[in-house]
Design an enzyme around this catalytic site. Structure first.
Site, mmCIF file in Angstrom:
data_model
loop_
_atom_site.group_PDB
_atom_site.id
_atom_site.type_symbol
_atom_site.label_atom_id
_atom_site.label_comp_id
_atom_site.label_asym_id
_atom_site.label_seq_id
_atom_site.Cartn_x
_atom_site.Cartn_y
_atom_site.Cartn_z
ATOM 1 N N ASP A 15 3.171 38.540 -4.387
ATOM 2 C CA ASP A 15 3.175 39.864 -5.012
ATOM 3 C C ASP A 15 3.804 40.865 -4.051
ATOM 4 O O ASP A 15 3.264 41.141 -2.973
ATOM 5 C CB ASP A 15 1.736 40.276 -5.343
ATOM 6 N N GLU A 113 6.852 39.651 -8.829
ATOM 7 C CA GLU A 113 5.777 38.696 -8.552
ATOM 8 C C GLU A 113 6.091 37.332 -9.133
ATOM 9 O O GLU A 113 6.802 37.213 -10.140
ATOM 10 C CB GLU A 113 4.432 39.194 -9.082
#
Length: 424
Positions: A15, A113
């Site tokens: 992320d 992500e």
């Protein structure tokens, strides 16, 4: 609750941290490093919405979704940055490329992500060594911070990556779930939204631990199959695979929030031309054609109107998309009515190679020339950027509209692209 046999998987969730702001800081550290920044549409008019903010800005109270004016009140020295989606895509491809060097099982969830299944990647080292190597390479090669969650499944990997930001590194195992998660509210469990959490509270289930202890039959009665999923998830169980090849897009859409309400039909048609150009280009990148064109119109009172038309022949042409969008708009818009947001979504997509297109008797000779021209324009934009080729319709009657057109592409307008706004 039945517990399936463990599969001994090793899943990473990667992320990126404050991705858009981090990209600008990586590009121009002398301007942005260590300073409170925010990416927002309509920077000049101070009426846009903050898409994301740097951690320095967040510490001063600036949050995603705030108006620019609110953000400036919270942080007077906030530096506002115009979105640059081409730049974000470049950096996204960069860190995704690093991830794919360690496993072919990479599932991109958005521009910032992805999940990685590194169960079979032992040739690159131990799991934690691989995760640290990926994080270090992204920092060194792209100057980007990221948080990584390491877990036996996607659910816990996602939860782990959210635990420490920025530059976090968290391992979350099944046996850690009771200690680390059960005292937290239900909506902190990834996949449970606010409305579901409110329904759970009415059942006197407020924490993940209480959800884990709840009767599965009762949960299924109130929530259907989601009830069984919630029961399993509260114990940390999740067996969904990392899908390297995601399902083919069912639609391609692009919406634009205008810096001020627009009433002029010609200007609205020009904005639709820009939207048709961008959606058509994104669809062609996927080698697809559309059979349905849908438009979205939002009024200043935030009421939204959606209308669509199914075409007699599938198309990937911006001209066709623009023509149908304008026809729909003219049919459903009252003269002089102000417009706050416009959008185009292309639906019922099919692969070009699988789509039978019947050419018009009077245009079939021109079709190869048009296709070649479109291909050339796409190649020029790939090489020199989106503003390398503009149509006369985008410029309008005033040559100085070139400057305004460049603003339509990302400066004065808040641009909402599919899968771009998960930035944390």
């Amino acid at each position: 609750m039945h517990k399936p046999a463990a599969k001994n998987r090793i899943i990473l969730h990667l992320d990126m941290n404050a991705f858009y702001c981090s990209v600008h800081e990586a590009e121009e550290p002398h301007k942005y490093k260590g300073k409170p920044t925010a990416v927002a549409g309509s920077v000049e008019l101070r009426k846009g919405i903050i898409v994301t903010s740097s951690y320095e800005a967040r510490r001063k109270g600036v949050k995603t979704g705030m108006t620019v004016r609110e953000g400036m009140r919270k942080c007077p020295d906030l530096i506002l940055i115009t979105p640059d989606f081409n730049l974000y895509r470049t950096y996204s491809r960069g860190f995704m490329s690093i991830a794919r060097q360690y496993t072919p099982l990479v599932e991109a969830m958005s521009i910032d992500e992805c999940y990685l299944d590194i169960t079979g990647s032992s040739a690159f080292g131990e799991p934690l060594e691989i995760a640290h190597a990926i994080q270090d390479r992204i920092r060194n090669e792209w100057n980007l911070p990221c948080s990584i969650g390491v877990a036996p499944n996607k659910l816990l990997a996602k939860m782990a990556s959210d635990m420490q930001k920025p530059n976090g590194f968290t391992v979350l195992r099944i046996r850690d779930v009771p200690r680390l998660l059960w005292d937290k509210p239900c909506d902190s469990l990834f996949g449970i939204g606010r409305k579901t959490a409110e329904k759970l509270i009415k059942l006197n289930i407020r924490t993940i631990g209480q959800l884990a202890e709840a009767d599965e039959t009762m949960l299924t009665k109130h929530f259907g199959v989601i009830g069984s999923w919630m029961k399993a998830a509260s114990h940390g169980y999740d067996y969904s695979p990392v899908n390297a090849e995601r399902e083919r897009n069912k639609s391609v859409g692009h919406t634009t929030t205008l810096p001020k309400d627009v009433k002029d039909r010609a200007e609205i048609h020009r904005i639709f031309l820009n939207l048709a150009d961008q959606t058509g280009r994104r669809m062609r990148r996927q080698h697809m054609m559309a059979s349905t064109v849908q438009i979205v119109i939002r009024r200043p009172d935030m009421t939204t109107l959606s209308r669509s038309v199914t075409l007699p022949v599938p198309t990937d042409s911006a001209a066709d998309i623009h023509k149908e969008a304008c026809k729909l708009f003219d049919k459903h818009w009252q003269e002089g009515e102000p417009v706050r947001l416009l959008g185009i979504t292309l639906q019922n997509l099919s692969l070009q190679e699988e789509t039978a297109v019947q050419l018009d008797l009077f245009e079939y000779k021109e079709q190869p020339k048009k296709a070649a021209l479109t291909k050339t324009m796409d190649m020029l934009r790939d090489k020199f950027g989106e503003s390398a080729v503009l149509t006369a319709g985008m410029l309008g009657d005033d040559p100085s509209a070139l400057i305004r057109n460049k603003r339509i592409r990302g400066t004065s307008l808040q641009t909402d692209e599919h899968m771009l706004y998960s930035d944390e």
